[in-house]
Design a protein around this motif. Structure first.
Motif, PDB file in Angstrom:
ATOM      1  N   GLY A   1       0.803  -1.217   0.000  1.00  0.00           N
ATOM      2  CA  GLY A   1       0.000   0.000   0.000  1.00  0.00           C
ATOM      3  C   GLY A   1       0.833   1.263   0.000  1.00  0.00           C
ATOM      4  N   VAL A   2       2.144   1.114   0.113  1.00  0.00           N
ATOM      5  CA  VAL A   2       3.041   2.263   0.075  1.00  0.00           C
ATOM      6  C   VAL A   2       3.065   2.922  -1.301  1.00  0.00           C
ATOM      7  CG1 VAL A   2       5.099   0.939  -0.578  1.00  0.00           C
ATOM      8  CG2 VAL A   2       5.366   3.048   0.739  1.00  0.00           C
ATOM      9  N   THR A   3       2.719   2.188  -2.368  1.00  0.00           N
ATOM     10  CA  THR A   3       2.968   2.691  -3.721  1.00  0.00           C
ATOM     11  C   THR A   3       2.269   4.012  -4.041  1.00  0.00           C
ATOM     12  OG1 THR A   3       1.343   1.060  -4.494  1.00  0.00           O
ATOM     13  CG2 THR A   3       3.662   0.504  -4.758  1.00  0.00           C
ATOM     14  N   PRO A   4       0.953   4.171  -3.779  1.00  0.00           N
ATOM     15  CA  PRO A   4       0.367   5.478  -4.086  1.00  0.00           C
ATOM     16  C   PRO A   4       0.912   6.588  -3.202  1.00  0.00           C
ATOM     17  CG  PRO A   4      -1.217   4.104  -2.927  1.00  0.00           C
ATOM     18  CD  PRO A   4      -0.057   3.222  -3.276  1.00  0.00           C
ATOM     19  N   MET A   5       1.357   6.243  -1.988  1.00  0.00           N
ATOM     20  CA  MET A   5       1.889   7.261  -1.086  1.00  0.00           C
ATOM     21  C   MET A   5       3.218   7.819  -1.592  1.00  0.00           C
ATOM     22  SD  MET A   5      -0.590   7.234   0.855  1.00  0.00           S
ATOM     23  CE  MET A   5      -1.933   6.152   1.315  1.00  0.00           C
ATOM     24  N   ILE A   6       4.000   6.981  -2.274  1.00  0.00           N
ATOM     25  CA  ILE A   6       5.262   7.473  -2.837  1.00  0.00           C
ATOM     26  C   ILE A   6       4.991   8.520  -3.900  1.00  0.00           C
ATOM     27  CG2 ILE A   6       7.329   6.808  -4.119  1.00  0.00           C
ATOM     28  CD1 ILE A   6       7.271   5.834  -1.210  1.00  0.00           C
ATOM     29  N   ALA A   7       4.020   8.257  -4.780  1.00  0.00           N
ATOM     30  CA  ALA A   7       3.672   9.248  -5.802  1.00  0.00           C
ATOM     31  C   ALA A   7       3.174  10.537  -5.166  1.00  0.00           C
ATOM     32  CB  ALA A   7       2.620   8.677  -6.750  1.00  0.00           C
TER      33      ALA A   7
ATOM     34  N   THR B   1      11.342  -5.961   4.042  1.00  0.00           N
ATOM     35  CA  THR B   1      10.155  -6.114   3.200  1.00  0.00           C
ATOM     36  C   THR B   1       9.508  -4.773   2.861  1.00  0.00           C
ATOM     37  OG1 THR B   1       8.668  -6.383   5.098  1.00  0.00           O
ATOM     38  CG2 THR B   1       9.690  -8.385   4.194  1.00  0.00           C
ATOM     39  N   HIS B   2      10.053  -3.695   3.373  1.00  0.00           N
ATOM     40  CA  HIS B   2       9.510  -2.343   3.161  1.00  0.00           C
ATOM     41  C   HIS B   2       9.944  -1.856   1.779  1.00  0.00           C
ATOM     42  CE1 HIS B   2       9.027   1.998   4.948  1.00  0.00           C
ATOM     43  NE2 HIS B   2       8.549   1.910   3.716  1.00  0.00           N
ATOM     44  N   ALA B   3       9.095  -2.052   0.787  1.00  0.00           N
ATOM     45  CA  ALA B   3       9.419  -1.645  -0.582  1.00  0.00           C
ATOM     46  C   ALA B   3       9.475  -0.124  -0.692  1.00  0.00           C
ATOM     47  CB  ALA B   3       8.369  -2.193  -1.549  1.00  0.00           C
ATOM     48  N   LEU B   4      10.406   0.367  -1.523  1.00  0.00           N
ATOM     49  CA  LEU B   4      10.544   1.798  -1.809  1.00  0.00           C
ATOM     50  C   LEU B   4      10.862   2.607  -0.549  1.00  0.00           C
ATOM     51  CD1 LEU B   4       7.427   2.006  -4.147  1.00  0.00           C
ATOM     52  CD2 LEU B   4       9.791   1.892  -4.892  1.00  0.00           C
ATOM     53  N   ARG B   5      11.512   1.979   0.409  1.00  0.00           N
ATOM     54  CA  ARG B   5      11.783   2.654   1.676  1.00  0.00           C
ATOM     55  C   ARG B   5      12.663   3.894   1.486  1.00  0.00           C
ATOM     56  NH1 ARG B   5      15.235   0.190   6.788  1.00  0.00           N
ATOM     57  NH2 ARG B   5      14.950   1.983   8.183  1.00  0.00           N
ATOM     58  N   SER B   6      13.675   3.798   0.622  1.00  0.00           N
ATOM     59  CA  SER B   6      14.544   4.965   0.415  1.00  0.00           C
ATOM     60  C   SER B   6      13.766   6.122  -0.187  1.00  0.00           C
ATOM     61  CB  SER B   6      15.731   4.588  -0.476  1.00  0.00           C
ATOM     62  OG  SER B   6      15.290   4.152  -1.750  1.00  0.00           O
ATOM     63  N   ASP B   7      12.844   5.843  -1.124  1.00  0.00           N
ATOM     64  CA  ASP B   7      11.992   6.902  -1.676  1.00  0.00           C
ATOM     65  C   ASP B   7      11.064   7.453  -0.602  1.00  0.00           C
ATOM     66  OD1 ASP B   7      13.054   6.708  -4.228  1.00  0.00           O
ATOM     67  OD2 ASP B   7      11.576   5.232  -4.883  1.00  0.00           O
ATOM     68  N   HIS B   8      10.527   6.568   0.218  1.00  0.00           N
ATOM     69  CA  HIS B   8       9.625   6.961   1.297  1.00  0.00           C
ATOM     70  C   HIS B   8      10.302   7.998   2.201  1.00  0.00           C
ATOM     71  CE1 HIS B   8       6.008   4.851   3.465  1.00  0.00           C
ATOM     72  NE2 HIS B   8       5.762   6.104   3.188  1.00  0.00           N
ATOM     73  N   GLU B   9      11.523   7.685   2.610  1.00  0.00           N
ATOM     74  CA  GLU B   9      12.270   8.583   3.486  1.00  0.00           C
ATOM     75  C   GLU B   9      12.785   9.804   2.726  1.00  0.00           C
ATOM     76  OE1 GLU B   9      14.156   5.441   6.705  1.00  0.00           O
ATOM     77  OE2 GLU B   9      15.136   5.650   4.744  1.00  0.00           O
TER      78      GLU B   9
END
Length: 393
Positions: free
Chosen positions: A273-279, A304-312
């Motif tokens: 569910g992280v994917t739309p939040m990254i955008a 298991t936290h996908a796109l963590r570097s983008d998230h941060e």
């Protein structure tokens, strides 16, 4: 919206119909697929059908729509209808298919309820069905017109990134070298693939990069479905699709969209569910959003936290952002161990909330936020797969 005579009949029969909806929807899908096997092969998600979740979602939406007509006769449940219409548009649903659904749904109702389905009862529920169907047809017509795309478009895979052991990002560019259409942060596309048995199965994946990029980007989690077909598309993408291959994509759809606002925001996700939040975060960073942004995410572990570097990274570009990660295991000192607990997380007055993740996670976060004073109207959500929120209310 509902005629006075039909409203009285629906009110009197809703308990009986509601109690039988699970059996009605099961009979409906059995009859529909027996008459039209191509719908199961090429339109409906075979994994959701095997798991029974699509039946639950259909039953929940019918009951919710009928209840709304009775309790709010002068209003239309546009939020629910909009979410369904966006999903339908991403699948390419046509007005003619509503006639097919009507035929098999009412055959199932008559089969399950028998003599209780008098002409008056049939007419009343027929009115409910066409009020809902015609509203969806009208919304979908507008969505198709606004998208500027008819049918499916070929996209070339120009990059593949292994984010985690079970998540891969696919970067896509139009195979016809035409322009990349705009979209709203939070929206998704449907991806259609041809499987070894000849079926053309469709799944939805959120766009994980902000608008304006020369490529489209989706992150796909491989679903381990066990004995059901669930995960057959994600498994196909992971095992077979590499740079240089092509995929069929729909136009972007979805009603969980980040509107231009100066309000404080809270973006809460779990798992993929992280994917739309990254955008959304990337868009906020690009536009220089200055109000507070609270980022909340839950996952099994940092690995298991996908796109963590983008998230941060995108959160770090905002002038007033706070990041809160929860992990069930191997949590670093900068994160929390266990399930999401917002009791110590400040939430500014007037905060708008966006949720995406498993339903239990979203229910828990929504409850905590309402207890902290967030208005229910300011909490927006996206469900991956059939929307069971209504079915479980």
């Amino acid at each position: 919206m509902l005629s006075e005579q039909s409203a009285a009949t629906v009110r009197a029969t809703l308990p009986a119909v509601g109690a039988s909806l699970a059996e009605i929807t099961e009979r409906f899908y059995d009859g529909l697929f027996a008459a039209h096997p191509e719908l199961l092969r090429d339109l409906f998600n075979r994994g959701n059908q095997a798991a029974g979740t699509q039946r639950q979602a259909l039953a929940g939406s019918i009951a919710a729509f009928a209840t709304h007509l009775l309790e709010h006769p002068d209003e239309r449940p546009d939020v629910m209808l909009g979410r369904i219409a966006h999903k339908h548009a991403s699948l390419g649903v046509t007005p003619e298919q509503y006639k097919v659904v009507h035929q098999h749904l009412f055959a199932a109702i008559a089969e399950v309820l028998g003599d209780a389905v008098t002409p008056e009862v049939a007419a009343a529920w027929d009115e409910v069905y066409w009020l809902m169907a015609n509203a969806l047809i009208a919304i979908e017509k507008r969505l198709y017109a606004a998208s500027g795309q008819t049918g499916w478009r070929q996209w070339r895979v120009v990059g593949r990134i292994e984010e985690t052991a079970d998540v891969a990002t696919f970067q896509l560019s139009p195979a016809d070298d035409g322009p990349v259409p705009d979209f709203r942060p939070g929206q998704y596309v449907s991806v259609r693939v041809e499987l070894p048995d000849g079926a053309r199965q469709i799944r939805q994946y959120s766009l994980s990069a902000a608008p304006g990029s020369p490529v489209r980007q989706i992150a796909v989690k491989r679903v381990h479905g066990g004995d059901t077909p669930d995960g057959e598309v994600s498994g196909h993408l992971h095992a077979r699709v590499r740079e240089g291959d092509t995929l069929e994509l729909s136009a972007p759809y979805g009603d969980l969209i980040l509107d231009a606002t100066d309000a404080p925001l809270l973006l809460a996700s779990a798992g993929i569910g992280v994917t739309p939040m990254i955008a959304m975060l990337e868009q906020l960073a690009r536009t220089g959003h200055r109000a507070p942004v609270t980022v909340v995410h839950a996952d099994r572990s940092p690995a298991t936290h996908a796109l963590r570097s983008d998230h941060e990274g995108f959160a770090a570009k905002l002038p007033d952002a706070a990041v809160h990660f929860w992990y069930e295991q191997d949590a670093p000192e900068s994160a929390h161990m266990g399930l999401v607990d917002l009791s110590a997380v400040p939430v500014a007055s007037g905060t708008r909330v966006y949720l995406c993740g498993p339903l239990p996670f979203m229910r828990a976060v929504r409850t905590q936020l309402i207890e902290k004073g967030v208005r229910p109207a300011d909490i927006h959500y996206e469900v991956f797969g059939p929307d069971l929120w209504l079915a479980q209310d």
